[in-house]
Design a protein around this motif. Sequence first.
Motif, PDB file in Angstrom:
ATOM      1  N   GLU A  29      38.104  35.707 -26.487  1.00 47.46           N
ATOM      2  CA  GLU A  29      39.463  36.054 -26.072  1.00 47.46           C
ATOM      3  C   GLU A  29      40.181  36.870 -27.145  1.00 47.46           C
ATOM      4  OE1 GLU A  29      40.697  35.788 -23.030  1.00 47.46           O
ATOM      5  OE2 GLU A  29      38.761  34.929 -22.462  1.00 47.46           O
ATOM      6  N   GLU A  30      39.976  36.506 -28.398  1.00 49.00           N
ATOM      7  CA  GLU A  30      40.575  37.263 -29.498  1.00 49.00           C
ATOM      8  C   GLU A  30      40.039  38.698 -29.507  1.00 49.00           C
ATOM      9  OE1 GLU A  30      41.474  36.508 -34.180  1.00 49.00           O
ATOM     10  OE2 GLU A  30      39.469  35.983 -33.471  1.00 49.00           O
ATOM     11  N   TRP A  31      38.739  38.866 -29.307  1.00 46.67           N
ATOM     12  CA  TRP A  31      38.103  40.180 -29.244  1.00 46.67           C
ATOM     13  C   TRP A  31      38.668  40.998 -28.090  1.00 46.67           C
ATOM     14  CZ3 TRP A  31      36.126  44.418 -30.661  1.00 46.67           C
ATOM     15  CH2 TRP A  31      35.166  45.132 -29.963  1.00 46.67           C
ATOM     16  N   LEU A  32      38.813  40.379 -26.924  1.00 45.79           N
ATOM     17  CA  LEU A  32      39.362  41.086 -25.762  1.00 45.79           C
ATOM     18  C   LEU A  32      40.798  41.536 -26.023  1.00 45.79           C
ATOM     19  CD1 LEU A  32      37.904  38.878 -22.876  1.00 45.79           C
ATOM     20  CD2 LEU A  32      37.117  41.146 -23.623  1.00 45.79           C
ATOM     21  N   ASP A  33      41.565  40.731 -26.753  1.00 44.38           N
ATOM     22  CA  ASP A  33      42.934  41.122 -27.122  1.00 44.38           C
ATOM     23  C   ASP A  33      42.926  42.337 -28.057  1.00 44.38           C
ATOM     24  OD1 ASP A  33      44.108  39.155 -25.564  1.00 44.38           O
ATOM     25  OD2 ASP A  33      44.403  37.769 -27.245  1.00 44.38           O
ATOM     26  N   TYR A  34      41.984  42.355 -29.012  1.00 44.26           N
ATOM     27  CA  TYR A  34      41.881  43.505 -29.920  1.00 44.26           C
ATOM     28  C   TYR A  34      41.508  44.778 -29.158  1.00 44.26           C
ATOM     29  CZ  TYR A  34      42.392  40.856 -34.279  1.00 44.26           C
ATOM     30  OH  TYR A  34      42.877  40.107 -35.307  1.00 44.26           O
ATOM     31  N   ILE A  35      40.625  44.652 -28.164  1.00 43.52           N
ATOM     32  CA  ILE A  35      40.252  45.811 -27.345  1.00 43.52           C
ATOM     33  C   ILE A  35      41.488  46.328 -26.607  1.00 43.52           C
ATOM     34  CG2 ILE A  35      38.913  46.593 -25.341  1.00 43.52           C
ATOM     35  CD1 ILE A  35      36.761  44.534 -26.161  1.00 43.52           C
ATOM     36  N   GLY A 100      34.591  43.560 -34.894  1.00 47.07           N
ATOM     37  CA  GLY A 100      34.302  44.213 -33.626  1.00 47.07           C
ATOM     38  C   GLY A 100      34.204  45.710 -33.795  1.00 47.07           C
ATOM     39  N   ARG A 101      33.613  46.357 -32.785  1.00 51.35           N
ATOM     40  CA  ARG A 101      33.426  47.809 -32.861  1.00 51.35           C
ATOM     41  C   ARG A 101      33.574  48.442 -31.489  1.00 51.35           C
ATOM     42  NH1 ARG A 101      27.657  49.623 -34.269  1.00 51.35           N
ATOM     43  NH2 ARG A 101      27.579  50.919 -32.412  1.00 51.35           N
ATOM     44  N   ILE A 114      36.151  50.310 -36.077  1.00 49.86           N
ATOM     45  CA  ILE A 114      35.826  48.911 -36.334  1.00 49.86           C
ATOM     46  C   ILE A 114      37.071  48.118 -36.684  1.00 49.86           C
ATOM     47  CG2 ILE A 114      33.480  49.426 -37.117  1.00 49.86           C
ATOM     48  CD1 ILE A 114      34.560  48.835 -40.001  1.00 49.86           C
ATOM     49  N   LEU A 115      36.963  46.831 -36.460  1.00 51.39           N
ATOM     50  CA  LEU A 115      37.990  45.910 -36.931  1.00 51.39           C
ATOM     51  C   LEU A 115      37.594  45.496 -38.343  1.00 51.39           C
ATOM     52  CD1 LEU A 115      38.591  43.678 -33.807  1.00 51.39           C
ATOM     53  CD2 LEU A 115      40.338  44.954 -35.045  1.00 51.39           C
ATOM     54  N   ASP A 146      42.940  40.200 -42.636  1.00 54.95           N
ATOM     55  CA  ASP A 146      44.003  40.655 -41.744  1.00 54.95           C
ATOM     56  C   ASP A 146      43.388  41.804 -40.950  1.00 54.95           C
ATOM     57  OD1 ASP A 146      46.300  41.424 -40.466  1.00 54.95           O
ATOM     58  OD2 ASP A 146      47.344  42.104 -42.274  1.00 54.95           O
ATOM     59  N   TRP A 147      42.815  41.488 -39.778  1.00 55.59           N
ATOM     60  CA  TRP A 147      42.044  42.456 -39.011  1.00 55.59           C
ATOM     61  C   TRP A 147      42.915  43.580 -38.456  1.00 55.59           C
ATOM     62  CZ3 TRP A 147      37.278  41.819 -40.211  1.00 55.59           C
ATOM     63  CH2 TRP A 147      36.730  40.561 -40.362  1.00 55.59           C
TER      64      TRP A 147
END
Length: 179
Positions: A29-35, A100-101, A114-115, A146-147
Motif C-alpha cells: 500500500e505504501e508503494w502504491l501511494d508513492y506511485i 521502488g522504481r 527511484i525512491l 526519508d523516501w
Amino acid sequence: MSKKDFEEFLNKHATKTPEKEIDWEEQKEEWLDYIKQFYNSVEEWLEPYRADGKVSYEFKPLMLHEENIGTYEVDAMHVNFAGQKVTLEPIGTLLIGTKGRIDLEGARGRVQFILADKDSKGMKVNVSVSIGGQPEKKPEERKIPDWTWKIVLREPRKISYAEFNEDNFFDALMEIVNG
C-alpha cells in the motif's frame, strides 16, 4: 567447541531482540501511494500541454509480482506527443538499494526513477571487515530514510541521483526521444 563457548554463543543470541515482522500488505500500500504521488506530479507538469492538445496520456493496468507481496495491479502511464510514445512503468518495491522504481521508456532509451533517501546523491556501498569474528569498527547507526523520488543519472564509472522535479523530468523525457 567447548561448553563455555556454547554457552557464550547461546547468551549472545539470546540478548538479540527479535526482528519485527514485516507487514507485506502495508509495504504494498505504501508503494502504491508513492506511485500515485509520482503520477500526480507528472500529470501536473503535462497538464498545460494536454489542455492545448499537444500531449495525451492514458493509464493501462499492469500486473506485477513480487516475492512476499504476491501479484498486484498497478497502472502504467502511456504518453503521446509529437509523434512519440513513451511509457512510465512501475518495476517494483522490493529492490536492492531503493524503496521502488519506475522506468520511463521511449524510442531512444530508458531513464530510471527511484525512491531514495532525500539526502542520497548516489549509490553507496558499505563494506564491513571482521577479524576473528569481531567487527574491525563499530557499524554506523542507520537512520530511517526519508523516501523521495530521484532520477538515476548514469555517467561513466558513476551512478548518481538528481532531484525529481519538473525541469529534470522534461530533460529525461527529451533524452529518451532524442529531442
